[in-house]
Motif scaffolding. Sequence first.
Motif, PDB file in Angstrom:
ATOM      1  N   SER A  77       6.368  -7.197  12.481  1.00 31.42           N
ATOM      2  CA  SER A  77       7.576  -6.438  12.159  1.00 31.42           C
ATOM      3  C   SER A  77       8.433  -7.263  11.198  1.00 31.42           C
ATOM      4  CB  SER A  77       8.371  -6.115  13.428  1.00 31.42           C
ATOM      5  OG  SER A  77       8.776  -7.315  14.077  1.00 31.42           O
ATOM      6  N   GLY A  78       9.408  -6.603  10.593  1.00 30.53           N
ATOM      7  CA  GLY A  78      10.332  -7.310   9.710  1.00 30.53           C
ATOM      8  C   GLY A  78       9.647  -8.038   8.581  1.00 30.53           C
ATOM      9  N   PRO A  79      10.095  -9.257   8.287  1.00 29.61           N
ATOM     10  CA  PRO A  79       9.527 -10.033   7.177  1.00 29.61           C
ATOM     11  C   PRO A  79       8.025 -10.294   7.338  1.00 29.61           C
ATOM     12  CG  PRO A  79      11.581 -11.007   7.920  1.00 29.61           C
ATOM     13  CD  PRO A  79      11.225  -9.961   8.929  1.00 29.61           C
ATOM     14  N   ASP A  80       7.555 -10.472   8.586  1.00 28.74           N
ATOM     15  CA  ASP A  80       6.134 -10.739   8.806  1.00 28.74           C
ATOM     16  C   ASP A  80       5.285  -9.550   8.366  1.00 28.74           C
ATOM     17  OD1 ASP A  80       6.640 -13.240   9.847  1.00 28.74           O
ATOM     18  OD2 ASP A  80       6.707 -12.545  11.920  1.00 28.74           O
ATOM     19  N   LEU A  81       5.742  -8.329   8.641  1.00 35.50           N
ATOM     20  CA  LEU A  81       5.025  -7.132   8.230  1.00 35.50           C
ATOM     21  C   LEU A  81       5.046  -6.990   6.712  1.00 35.50           C
ATOM     22  CD1 LEU A  81       3.538  -4.513   8.807  1.00 35.50           C
ATOM     23  CD2 LEU A  81       5.749  -3.419   9.283  1.00 35.50           C
ATOM     24  N   TYR A  82       6.176  -7.243   6.108  1.00 30.46           N
ATOM     25  CA  TYR A  82       6.316  -7.151   4.648  1.00 30.46           C
ATOM     26  C   TYR A  82       5.370  -8.132   3.959  1.00 30.46           C
ATOM     27  CZ  TYR A  82       8.649  -7.113   0.074  1.00 30.46           C
ATOM     28  OH  TYR A  82       8.922  -7.010  -1.273  1.00 30.46           O
ATOM     29  N   ILE A  83       5.412  -9.375   4.373  1.00 34.70           N
ATOM     30  CA  ILE A  83       4.575 -10.406   3.758  1.00 34.70           C
ATOM     31  C   ILE A  83       3.109 -10.169   4.085  1.00 34.70           C
ATOM     32  CG2 ILE A  83       4.045 -12.880   3.751  1.00 34.70           C
ATOM     33  CD1 ILE A  83       7.037 -13.358   4.332  1.00 34.70           C
ATOM     34  N   GLY A  84       2.820  -9.723   5.305  1.00 33.95           N
ATOM     35  CA  GLY A  84       1.437  -9.459   5.697  1.00 33.95           C
ATOM     36  C   GLY A  84       0.808  -8.369   4.864  1.00 33.95           C
ATOM     37  N   LEU A  85       1.550  -7.272   4.641  1.00 40.85           N
ATOM     38  CA  LEU A  85       1.030  -6.179   3.811  1.00 40.85           C
ATOM     39  C   LEU A  85       0.797  -6.648   2.385  1.00 40.85           C
ATOM     40  CD1 LEU A  85       0.273  -3.250   3.230  1.00 40.85           C
ATOM     41  CD2 LEU A  85       2.722  -2.740   2.970  1.00 40.85           C
ATOM     42  N   LEU A  86       1.727  -7.398   1.838  1.00 43.14           N
ATOM     43  CA  LEU A  86       1.579  -7.907   0.478  1.00 43.14           C
ATOM     44  C   LEU A  86       0.334  -8.792   0.360  1.00 43.14           C
ATOM     45  CD1 LEU A  86       2.629  -8.133  -2.393  1.00 43.14           C
ATOM     46  CD2 LEU A  86       4.109 -10.006  -1.635  1.00 43.14           C
ATOM     47  N   MET A  87       0.085  -9.633   1.346  1.00 43.25           N
ATOM     48  CA  MET A  87      -1.101 -10.487   1.335  1.00 43.25           C
ATOM     49  C   MET A  87      -2.384  -9.663   1.396  1.00 43.25           C
ATOM     50  SD  MET A  87      -0.329 -13.645   0.979  1.00 43.25           S
ATOM     51  CE  MET A  87      -1.851 -14.421   1.538  1.00 43.25           C
ATOM     52  N   VAL A  88      -2.371  -8.612   2.211  1.00 40.88           N
ATOM     53  CA  VAL A  88      -3.545  -7.733   2.309  1.00 40.88           C
ATOM     54  C   VAL A  88      -3.825  -7.067   0.964  1.00 40.88           C
ATOM     55  CG1 VAL A  88      -4.369  -5.549   3.283  1.00 40.88           C
ATOM     56  CG2 VAL A  88      -3.434  -7.300   4.788  1.00 40.88           C
TER      57      VAL A  88
END
Length: 277
Positions: free
Chosen positions: A136-147
Amino acid sequence: MKPILELIPLEQRASILAFRHDEKNFGVPWHFHPQHELTFIEESTGTKFIGDYVGAYQPGELVLLRSNLPHCWKNYEQPEVHARSTVIQWNRGVFAKVPELDGVFKLIKTASRGILFSQKDTKLILPMVQQLPKDSGPDLYIGLLMVLRKLAECSYQTLSEASFIEDLPSEIGNRMAKVHDFVEAHFHRKVYLKELATLVNMSEQSFSRFFSKMMGRPFFTFLNEYRINMATRMLLDTHLPIAQIAYRCGYDSLPFFHKQFNKFKLESPSKYRRKYR
């Protein structure tokens, strides 16, 4: 199967939605939405409709869809088999258009036709995709970008011949949904063009032009594609004789069934069954 503008329940302070679907069937009709979408099929087999594409799907598929691309997955209901998937949907404009992300934006632009990624290339990326609903939050944002960054380096194939960038007019969407619905319910019998024309309140000639313009091929070519995809599942999932499968998929003539199967699968039904079963 009525096409709808799906309202993604993104909160005011959130721009990404990641969740797991685990039900007896997918249930969502042919639809589109203004968000981009990444879908990983974890369990079930069936037919996917992406833009003007119709074809089988199987577990392990990872599909990227640009916003406004009509789509749906219709699973074959089987005992003890659920329709399981991981889905990520996000608003346009979430990521800044900077040179470092050129590959990501090129990928999303191509996804206006629907992208099916190589399962071999995405093997190490899938755990990252499955992690996103837990973030959630920043972790979800960064995780999606990495994917997305890693997916930009993977091989893939596009699915729809036509690209869908703008919203479908509701009248066109409703007509196409009725056609999808009709084919799903009646592919097993002889279908007449007059039935479809009446269904969408058009003349036969107008319907033929309309369908060819939307789907890039005549209606009966599309119908045969759907029937052959249903036949491939029966070849793999049942022990029915080929002649009985042909009959159940709407073919009264076995030679014609063989001709159509070879046309779409480039091999005979018996060879396909031996090869993939």
